[in-house]
Design a protein around this motif. Structure first.
Motif, mmCIF file in Angstrom:
data_model
loop_
_atom_site.group_PDB
_atom_site.id
_atom_site.type_symbol
_atom_site.label_atom_id
_atom_site.label_comp_id
_atom_site.label_asym_id
_atom_site.label_seq_id
_atom_site.Cartn_x
_atom_site.Cartn_y
_atom_site.Cartn_z
ATOM 1 N N CYS A 15 4.443 4.803 6.861
ATOM 2 C CA CYS A 15 4.457 4.158 5.544
ATOM 3 C C CYS A 15 3.039 3.770 5.132
ATOM 4 C CB CYS A 15 5.363 2.927 5.569
ATOM 5 S SG CYS A 15 5.435 2.076 3.978
ATOM 6 N N LYS A 16 2.654 4.168 3.903
ATOM 7 C CA LYS A 16 1.304 3.907 3.390
ATOM 8 C C LYS A 16 1.298 2.848 2.282
ATOM 9 C CE LYS A 16 -0.612 7.212 5.879
ATOM 10 N NZ LYS A 16 0.547 7.587 6.704
ATOM 11 N N LEU A 17 2.432 2.215 2.017
ATOM 12 C CA LEU A 17 2.522 1.295 0.887
ATOM 13 C C LEU A 17 1.570 0.108 1.038
ATOM 14 C CD1 LEU A 17 4.482 1.565 -1.603
ATOM 15 C CD2 LEU A 17 5.594 -0.475 -0.713
ATOM 16 N N GLN A 18 0.849 -0.197 -0.053
ATOM 17 C CA GLN A 18 -0.087 -1.321 -0.068
ATOM 18 C C GLN A 18 0.403 -2.479 -0.933
ATOM 19 O OE1 GLN A 18 -3.890 0.226 -1.347
ATOM 20 N NE2 GLN A 18 -3.833 1.881 0.144
ATOM 21 N N ARG A 19 1.178 -2.177 -1.988
ATOM 22 C CA ARG A 19 1.636 -3.220 -2.907
ATOM 23 C C ARG A 19 3.131 -3.053 -3.164
ATOM 24 N NH1 ARG A 19 -1.764 -2.830 -8.208
ATOM 25 N NH2 ARG A 19 -0.617 -4.754 -8.665
ATOM 26 N N LEU A 20 3.882 -4.155 -3.038
ATOM 27 C CA LEU A 20 5.332 -4.131 -3.222
ATOM 28 C C LEU A 20 5.756 -5.265 -4.142
ATOM 29 C CD1 LEU A 20 8.160 -3.033 -2.465
ATOM 30 C CD2 LEU A 20 8.095 -4.533 -0.454
ATOM 31 N N GLY A 21 6.453 -4.926 -5.231
ATOM 32 C CA GLY A 21 6.959 -5.908 -6.175
ATOM 33 C C GLY A 21 8.452 -6.111 -6.013
ATOM 34 N N LEU A 22 8.851 -7.336 -5.613
ATOM 35 C CA LEU A 22 10.264 -7.666 -5.405
ATOM 36 C C LEU A 22 10.661 -8.902 -6.215
ATOM 37 C CD1 LEU A 22 10.510 -7.139 -1.529
ATOM 38 C CD2 LEU A 22 11.458 -5.645 -3.298
ATOM 39 N N GLU A 23 10.010 -9.118 -7.335
ATOM 40 C CA GLU A 23 10.336 -10.271 -8.176
ATOM 41 C C GLU A 23 11.788 -10.187 -8.662
ATOM 42 O OE1 GLU A 23 9.037 -12.256 -12.464
ATOM 43 O OE2 GLU A 23 7.851 -10.625 -11.612
ATOM 44 N N ASP A 24 12.518 -11.314 -8.506
ATOM 45 C CA ASP A 24 13.895 -11.416 -8.999
ATOM 46 C C ASP A 24 14.775 -10.264 -8.493
ATOM 47 O OD1 ASP A 24 16.046 -12.456 -10.352
ATOM 48 O OD2 ASP A 24 15.489 -11.631 -12.299
ATOM 49 N N CYS A 25 14.739 -10.042 -7.189
ATOM 50 C CA CYS A 25 15.524 -8.965 -6.568
ATOM 51 C C CYS A 25 16.649 -9.496 -5.681
ATOM 52 C CB CYS A 25 14.614 -8.057 -5.737
ATOM 53 S SG CYS A 25 13.670 -6.871 -6.714
ATOM 54 N N ALA A 70 9.143 -9.164 9.864
ATOM 55 C CA ALA A 70 8.962 -8.057 10.812
ATOM 56 C C ALA A 70 8.051 -6.986 10.214
ATOM 57 C CB ALA A 70 10.319 -7.459 11.189
ATOM 58 N N VAL A 71 8.170 -6.772 8.891
ATOM 59 C CA VAL A 71 7.285 -5.822 8.203
ATOM 60 C C VAL A 71 5.837 -6.303 8.269
ATOM 61 C CG1 VAL A 71 6.680 -4.837 5.952
ATOM 62 C CG2 VAL A 71 9.076 -4.965 6.645
ATOM 63 N N LEU A 72 5.630 -7.597 7.992
ATOM 64 C CA LEU A 72 4.278 -8.157 8.012
ATOM 65 C C LEU A 72 3.631 -8.026 9.392
ATOM 66 C CD1 LEU A 72 4.893 -11.370 5.884
ATOM 67 C CD2 LEU A 72 3.701 -9.297 5.167
ATOM 68 N N ARG A 73 4.445 -8.112 10.422
ATOM 69 C CA ARG A 73 3.923 -7.957 11.785
ATOM 70 C C ARG A 73 3.545 -6.507 12.078
ATOM 71 N NH1 ARG A 73 7.823 -12.091 13.157
ATOM 72 N NH2 ARG A 73 9.486 -10.547 13.361
ATOM 73 N N ALA A 74 4.294 -5.570 11.483
ATOM 74 C CA ALA A 74 4.151 -4.157 11.859
ATOM 75 C C ALA A 74 3.247 -3.347 10.935
ATOM 76 C CB ALA A 74 5.535 -3.499 11.908
ATOM 77 N N SER A 75 3.273 -3.664 9.647
ATOM 78 C CA SER A 75 2.581 -2.815 8.672
ATOM 79 C C SER A 75 1.068 -2.931 8.775
ATOM 80 C CB SER A 75 3.011 -3.180 7.252
ATOM 81 O OG SER A 75 2.253 -2.453 6.306
ATOM 82 N N GLN A 76 0.423 -1.773 8.771
ATOM 83 C CA GLN A 76 -1.044 -1.723 8.772
ATOM 84 C C GLN A 76 -1.603 -1.488 7.367
ATOM 85 O OE1 GLN A 76 -3.087 -2.203 11.804
ATOM 86 N NE2 GLN A 76 -1.066 -3.134 12.006
ATOM 87 N N SER A 77 -0.715 -1.408 6.365
ATOM 88 C CA SER A 77 -1.189 -1.089 5.009
ATOM 89 C C SER A 77 -0.808 -2.132 3.959
ATOM 90 C CB SER A 77 -0.632 0.277 4.571
ATOM 91 O OG SER A 77 0.796 0.259 4.544
ATOM 92 N N LEU A 78 0.299 -2.851 4.126
ATOM 93 C CA LEU A 78 0.783 -3.751 3.080
ATOM 94 C C LEU A 78 -0.192 -4.908 2.853
ATOM 95 C CD1 LEU A 78 3.223 -4.061 1.142
ATOM 96 C CD2 LEU A 78 4.169 -5.692 2.791
ATOM 97 N N ALA A 79 -0.747 -4.962 1.625
ATOM 98 C CA ALA A 79 -1.754 -5.971 1.300
ATOM 99 C C ALA A 79 -1.286 -6.934 0.217
ATOM 100 C CB ALA A 79 -3.052 -5.296 0.859
ATOM 101 N N GLU A 80 -0.236 -6.581 -0.523
ATOM 102 C CA GLU A 80 0.228 -7.451 -1.615
ATOM 103 C C GLU A 80 1.757 -7.468 -1.668
ATOM 104 O OE1 GLU A 80 -0.261 -7.928 -6.474
ATOM 105 O OE2 GLU A 80 -1.799 -6.918 -5.300
ATOM 106 N N LEU A 81 2.323 -8.681 -1.725
ATOM 107 C CA LEU A 81 3.770 -8.856 -1.758
ATOM 108 C C LEU A 81 4.124 -9.859 -2.848
ATOM 109 C CD1 LEU A 81 6.580 -8.339 -0.491
ATOM 110 C CD2 LEU A 81 6.058 -10.153 1.165
ATOM 111 N N ASP A 82 4.977 -9.443 -3.773
ATOM 112 C CA ASP A 82 5.389 -10.285 -4.894
ATOM 113 C C ASP A 82 6.866 -10.640 -4.724
ATOM 114 O OD1 ASP A 82 5.981 -11.522 -7.264
ATOM 115 O OD2 ASP A 82 5.126 -9.981 -8.557
ATOM 116 N N LEU A 83 7.127 -11.927 -4.468
ATOM 117 C CA LEU A 83 8.500 -12.413 -4.267
ATOM 118 C C LEU A 83 8.890 -13.441 -5.330
ATOM 119 C CD1 LEU A 83 8.435 -12.766 -0.381
ATOM 120 C CD2 LEU A 83 9.795 -11.132 -1.694
ATOM 121 N N ARG A 84 8.214 -13.461 -6.446
ATOM 122 C CA ARG A 84 8.506 -14.428 -7.506
ATOM 123 C C ARG A 84 9.967 -14.353 -7.953
ATOM 124 N NH1 ARG A 84 4.105 -12.735 -11.864
ATOM 125 N NH2 ARG A 84 4.663 -10.712 -10.961
#
Length: 373
Positions: free
Chosen positions: A224-234, A246-260
């Motif tokens: 997985c190469k994803l760097q930015r994930l938008g999950l607002e109101d999901c 668990a993703v935050l522990r494992a991912s070497q690429s995810l730099a931005e997470l939106d949980l608004r």
């Protein structure tokens, strides 16, 4: 040279604009959004847009009262114009028939990199044509389908294109597309397979916990190469935060997470998230937790993250009831010498003298920190 034409531009004026396009080789950006050009206006512009002298790179037709009737002309532009890289068509009633015509142009030696079809009345039928483009286009890297009711059938078709080896897409917006947990297995396969997708916006789709579980399986995959994930109101809940940790522990690429806007996330969810954020492998730089039902109870955990994270530079905690006791805990983390945060957005209501004293103490130690209250 950029040109924005606002106001109520009549379609007849498009003949003059076509003349400009065919003669002015320095014009590279034209925004005609929110003009009632209609299909007749696009027909008049076509001569300029297909002229050999036209060097336009960005073209905006958002909310221009267009229908599928003009899409044949736009397809001719896509086939002919070798400089056009961005086309915005959001807010027009193109429908699946219009998308089908557009795709005919996209298949023919087209150089388009970014296509906006937000709120264009696209359904699962249109996704079949777009899938063929995703399999073949060597230039398309950004696609916005927000506000179209694609549903499960449409998403399944799109994912067939997204998992194809030839697909070059990097940025995909699917905000408010009527997606549910049923789509997340296919999306997870995309995350495991795509070597180019770095940005995925799934805001305002009801994915719920079962959907989050499936998505997180893809996000944890080493490919997985994803760097930015938008999950607002999901519909992300505290339980879903365990999977995200668990993703935050494992991912070497995810730099931005939106949980608004996931107000069921709560303190318990943030506490689980913080377990992932504190891990040395976590690469997250930007985290949005606005309107997530948080209180002072989670601020101790967030403070620990601020003390330990070597990457987190932006944190949004607005519209949560953190109160003074929560702010005081956050300030302890902000003052820590290891804290790398550069920008904090937070609501505390009207600051009391005690709050202002705490903030002043932080600013003295970290003068470069931007705190927006």
């Amino acid at each position: 040279m950029s040109l924005w034409v606002g106001g109520d531009l009549p379609s007849a004026s498009c003949m003059d604009l076509a003349s400009v396009l065919s003669s002015n080789q320095s014009l590279t950006e034209l925004d005609l959004g929110a003009n009632n050009l209609g299909d007749a206006g696009v027909k008049l512009l076509r001569a300029g847009l297909t002229h050999a002298n036209c060097k336009l790179q960005k073209l905006g037709f958002e909310e221009c009262d267009l229908t599928d009737t003009c899409c044949g002309d736009l397809a001719d532009v896509l086939r002919t114009n070798q400089s056009l890289t961005e086309l915005k068509l959001g807010g027009n009633k193109l429908g699946d028939d219009g998308v089908k015509l557009l795709c005919e142009g996209l298949k023919q030696n087209c150089k388009l990199q970014s296509l906006n079809l937000e709120e264009c009345g696209v359904t699962d039928a249109g996704c079949g044509d777009l899938t063929a483009i995703l399999r073949t286009s060597q230039s398309l890297t950004e696609l916005d389908l927000s506000g179209n009711k694609l549903g499960y059938a449409g998403m399944r078709l799109l994912c067939e294109g997204l998992t194809h080896l030839n697909c070059k897409l990097e940025r995909l917006r699917l905000c408010d597309c009527g997606l549910s947990a049923a789509c997340c297995g296919d999306l997870s396969s995309v995350l495991c397979t795509s070597q180019t997708l770095t940005y995925l916006d799934l805001r305002r789709n009801k994915l719920e916990y079962s959907g989050m579980q499936q998505l997180c399986e893809g996000l944890k995959h080493p490919n997985c190469k994803l760097q930015r994930l938008g999950l607002e109101d999901c519909g992300v809940t505290a339980a879903g935060c365990g999977d995200l940790a668990a993703v935050l522990r494992a991912s070497q690429s995810l730099a931005e997470l939106d949980l608004r806007g996931n107000d069921s996330l709560g303190d318990a969810g943030v506490q689980l998230l913080c377990e992932g954020l504190k891990q040395p492998n976590c690469r997250l730089e930007r985290l949005r937790l606005c309107n997530c039902g948080l209180s002072a109870a989670c601020c101790g955990d967030l403070s620990s993250v601020l003390c330990t994270s070597q990457t987190l530079t932006y944190l949004d905690l607005r519209r949560n009831k953190l109160e003074f006791s929560g702010m005081r805990q956050l300030c302890e983390g902000l003052k820590h010498p290891n804290c790398k945060l550069q920008r904090l957005r937070v609501d505390f209501g009207h600051p009391t003298p005690e709050m202002e004293a705490e903030l002043d103490a932080v600013k003295k130690i970290k003068p470069g920190l931007n705190i927006k209250i």
